[in-house]
Design a protein around this motif. Structure first.
Motif, mmCIF file in Angstrom:
data_model
loop_
_atom_site.group_PDB
_atom_site.id
_atom_site.type_symbol
_atom_site.label_atom_id
_atom_site.label_comp_id
_atom_site.label_asym_id
_atom_site.label_seq_id
_atom_site.Cartn_x
_atom_site.Cartn_y
_atom_site.Cartn_z
ATOM 1 N N VAL A 34 0.837 -1.215 0.000
ATOM 2 C CA VAL A 34 0.000 0.000 0.000
ATOM 3 C C VAL A 34 0.875 1.271 0.000
ATOM 4 O O VAL A 34 0.642 2.183 -0.806
ATOM 5 N N MET A 88 2.272 1.705 -3.477
ATOM 6 C CA MET A 88 1.267 2.235 -4.413
ATOM 7 C C MET A 88 1.108 3.748 -4.217
ATOM 8 O O MET A 88 0.975 4.496 -5.183
ATOM 9 N N ILE A 108 3.904 5.536 -5.818
ATOM 10 C CA ILE A 108 3.701 5.589 -7.277
ATOM 11 C C ILE A 108 2.730 6.731 -7.611
ATOM 12 O O ILE A 108 2.965 7.510 -8.534
ATOM 13 N N PHE A 119 10.103 12.387 -12.820
ATOM 14 C CA PHE A 119 11.098 11.369 -13.189
ATOM 15 C C PHE A 119 12.187 11.994 -14.050
ATOM 16 O O PHE A 119 13.375 11.769 -13.845
ATOM 17 N N LEU A 169 16.018 12.268 -12.712
ATOM 18 C CA LEU A 169 17.002 11.477 -13.458
ATOM 19 C C LEU A 169 18.066 12.358 -14.106
ATOM 20 O O LEU A 169 19.142 11.887 -14.448
ATOM 21 N N VAL A 195 13.045 5.084 -8.315
ATOM 22 C CA VAL A 195 14.305 4.799 -9.016
ATOM 23 C C VAL A 195 15.257 4.065 -8.068
ATOM 24 O O VAL A 195 15.886 3.062 -8.427
ATOM 25 N N LEU A 225 14.226 0.539 -7.568
ATOM 26 C CA LEU A 225 14.555 -0.299 -8.733
ATOM 27 C C LEU A 225 16.025 -0.695 -8.708
ATOM 28 O O LEU A 225 16.377 -1.853 -8.994
ATOM 29 N N GLN A 240 16.494 -3.367 -6.184
ATOM 30 C CA GLN A 240 15.879 -4.601 -6.685
ATOM 31 C C GLN A 240 16.796 -5.311 -7.683
ATOM 32 O O GLN A 240 17.027 -6.508 -7.569
ATOM 33 N N VAL A 241 17.298 -4.532 -8.660
ATOM 34 C CA VAL A 241 18.103 -5.132 -9.727
ATOM 35 C C VAL A 241 19.379 -5.742 -9.140
ATOM 36 O O VAL A 241 19.701 -6.909 -9.404
ATOM 37 N N PHE A 245 18.671 -8.761 -6.954
ATOM 38 C CA PHE A 245 18.281 -9.915 -7.759
ATOM 39 C C PHE A 245 19.507 -10.568 -8.398
ATOM 40 O O PHE A 245 19.644 -11.794 -8.404
ATOM 41 N N THR A 263 20.757 -14.304 -7.580
ATOM 42 C CA THR A 263 20.934 -15.294 -8.632
ATOM 43 C C THR A 263 22.334 -15.901 -8.557
ATOM 44 O O THR A 263 22.511 -17.113 -8.695
ATOM 45 N N ARG A 292 23.366 -19.839 -7.911
ATOM 46 C CA ARG A 292 24.209 -20.573 -8.863
ATOM 47 C C ARG A 292 25.491 -21.044 -8.218
ATOM 48 O O ARG A 292 26.000 -22.106 -8.541
ATOM 49 N N ARG A 299 16.420 -27.159 -10.442
ATOM 50 C CA ARG A 299 15.511 -26.383 -9.606
ATOM 51 C C ARG A 299 14.319 -27.218 -9.193
ATOM 52 O O ARG A 299 13.836 -28.060 -9.936
ATOM 53 N N ASP A 314 10.622 -27.349 -8.564
ATOM 54 C CA ASP A 314 9.366 -26.631 -8.805
ATOM 55 C C ASP A 314 8.218 -27.419 -8.201
ATOM 56 O O ASP A 314 8.125 -28.633 -8.388
ATOM 57 N N THR A 315 7.362 -26.744 -7.475
ATOM 58 C CA THR A 315 6.228 -27.436 -6.866
ATOM 59 C C THR A 315 5.124 -27.615 -7.888
ATOM 60 O O THR A 315 4.675 -26.648 -8.499
ATOM 61 N N ILE A 339 -1.031 0.080 -11.979
ATOM 62 C CA ILE A 339 -1.009 -0.883 -10.865
ATOM 63 C C ILE A 339 -1.978 -2.042 -11.150
ATOM 64 O O ILE A 339 -1.654 -3.207 -10.885
ATOM 65 N N LEU A 361 11.595 -5.841 -14.445
ATOM 66 C CA LEU A 361 12.729 -5.009 -14.018
ATOM 67 C C LEU A 361 13.349 -4.315 -15.226
ATOM 68 O O LEU A 361 13.655 -3.119 -15.190
ATOM 69 N N LEU A 418 12.846 4.207 -17.555
ATOM 70 C CA LEU A 418 13.505 5.246 -16.753
ATOM 71 C C LEU A 418 14.717 5.814 -17.491
ATOM 72 O O LEU A 418 14.945 7.025 -17.488
#
Lengths: 294, 90
Positions: free
Chosen positions: A25, A28, A31, A52, A56, A264, A267, A270-271, A274, A278, A282, A290, A292-293, B14, B55, B62
């Motif tokens: 929430v 959002m 955003i 933005f 930027l 920004v 992100l 996150q990148v 991630f 990963t 590895r 992997r 998988d269920t 969203i 992503l 951006l």
């Protein structure tokens, strides 16, 4: 026919609800704020992508990002090897091991703002031990006016605060290595370096990457300690991304640009997280398929 | 809900993301995800590819807004192309 038991969904419901209200929430809302000029609680103007584009292209933000990147790389380059070194030099068992672990963990128990205050006082030449010692050696050390000194103090503070975490993780990883590996190395006449290079380091790769991930996220979002110590100064020398964001949102009450910048920032975290995650998967489990269920 | 300062464009954005997650959930329940190796350097199932594609989509947009004044629709088009390519061949 195989039946599914869906009761587990109810067990995760509390987590889902708490994440929804504490993270989704607010995200959002951010955003929504990022595309509006918030003049007052009931006065909002839709501005599209304007904020933005502004953030930027903001040279101050580029500067804060560069400082943040350098800061994170420097603290990681110091804390990870130093943490390994400390873990390797700790006693393996007995009361000495327990005592060492307690002493090493102490900095982790100190609240962030107190860490800043400790180092602020410690570094002052008039009342602080560190500052006084440096002054008595003839060094004109002043983190409040000299950017290099401010950087050194902020980095030293972070290393003092967080290297114990890396050391504790590595220590746990080292203790998990079966004795048989060391016995085999001894039979082969392996030297200490070979034991480290071919047994301990590969076995530590999992915890090291977790340490790297945690320290990356933490150091990339650092706010309280440098803010208490230098307030982002001298000038903008220690204005990292979080401090810049706070100045924008709270200091100038520019909620629209601050929201755009937050997204920004989110992100970027996150990148990189991630990618690191990963790599962790590895590295720690390269050959296994992997799960998988169905 | 007024405190969340909703606008139509953000509501649509969203809703699209939530809708995509819902569709992926239904697809996963109907046919279990299968991992495969495409041009991405890791094995992925469709959920992984969607996350990576999202992503990338955000990063492309951006970057576009940050470096050029050209129409954002071009950046959006490029990012949707990336989304499609990643989901199909990633």
């Amino acid at each position: 026919m195989k039946t599914r038991n869906n009761k587990a969904w109810f067990l995760v419901l509390p987590v889902v609800l708490s994440v929804a209200f504490s993270a989704v929430v607010p995200l959002m809302t951010v955003i929504n704020y990022s595309v509006q000029d918030i003049i007052g609680p009931d006065q909002k103007v839709f501005v599209g992508l304007e904020w933005f584009k502004e953030v930027l292209r903001d040279p101050d933000l580029h500067g804060a990002f560069l400082r943040q990147l350098i800061y994170t790389l420097v603290v990681l380059a110091i804390e990870i090897p130093l943490g390994i070194l400390i873990a390797l030099s700790l006693p393996a068992r007995g009361w000495k091991a327990s005592l060492s672990l307690v002493l090493i963990a102490l900095p982790l128990l100190v609240p962030f703002n107190v860490v800043g205050t400790i180092w602020q006082i410690f570094g002052r030449a008039d009342i602080g031990l560190g500052g006084h010692l440096l002054a008595s050696l003839g060094l004109n050390y002043n983190y409040a006016t000299n950017p290099l000194h401010a950087w050194l103090t902020v980095i030293l503070m972070d290393v003092w605060h967080w290297t114990p975490l890396v050391a504790l993780l590595c220590y746990a990883g080292l203790r998990a290595i079966p004795e048989g590996y060391y016995q085999a190395a001894k039979i082969d006449g392996a030297r200490a370096w070979a034991v480290f290079r071919f047994i301990q380091l590969p076995k530590l790769s999992g915890v090291l990457l977790i340490a790297l991930l945690l320290r990356f996220m933490d150091s990339f979002m650092i706010y309280t300690e440098p803010f208490v110590l230098t307030g982002g100064g001298p000038g903008n020398a220690t204005t990292f991304l979080s401090i810049y964001l706070t100045k924008l949102a709270v200091g100038q009450f520019d909620l629209g640009p601050a929201a755009a910048f937050s997204l920004v920032y989110f992100l970027i975290i996150q990148v990189v997280s991630f990618v690191l995650y990963t790599v962790i998967q590895r590295t720690t489990n390269p050959a296994a398929p992997r799960q998988d269920t169905p | 809900m007024a405190w969340m300062a909703w606008t139509w464009p953000t509501a649509v954005f969203i809703a699209l993301i939530i809708g995509a997650i819902a569709v992926l959930t239904v697809m996963d329940l109907r046919s279990p995800p299968v991992t495969r190796k495409g041009f991405l350097p890791i094995e992925t199932d469709r959920g992984d590819r969607f996350y990576i594609a999202m992503l990338g989509l955000l990063a492309i947009n951006l970057t576009w807004w940050g470096v050029t004044d050209a129409s954002p629709l071009i950046g959006l088009g490029l990012s949707l192309l990336w989304l499609a390519v990643t989901m199909r061949w990633g």
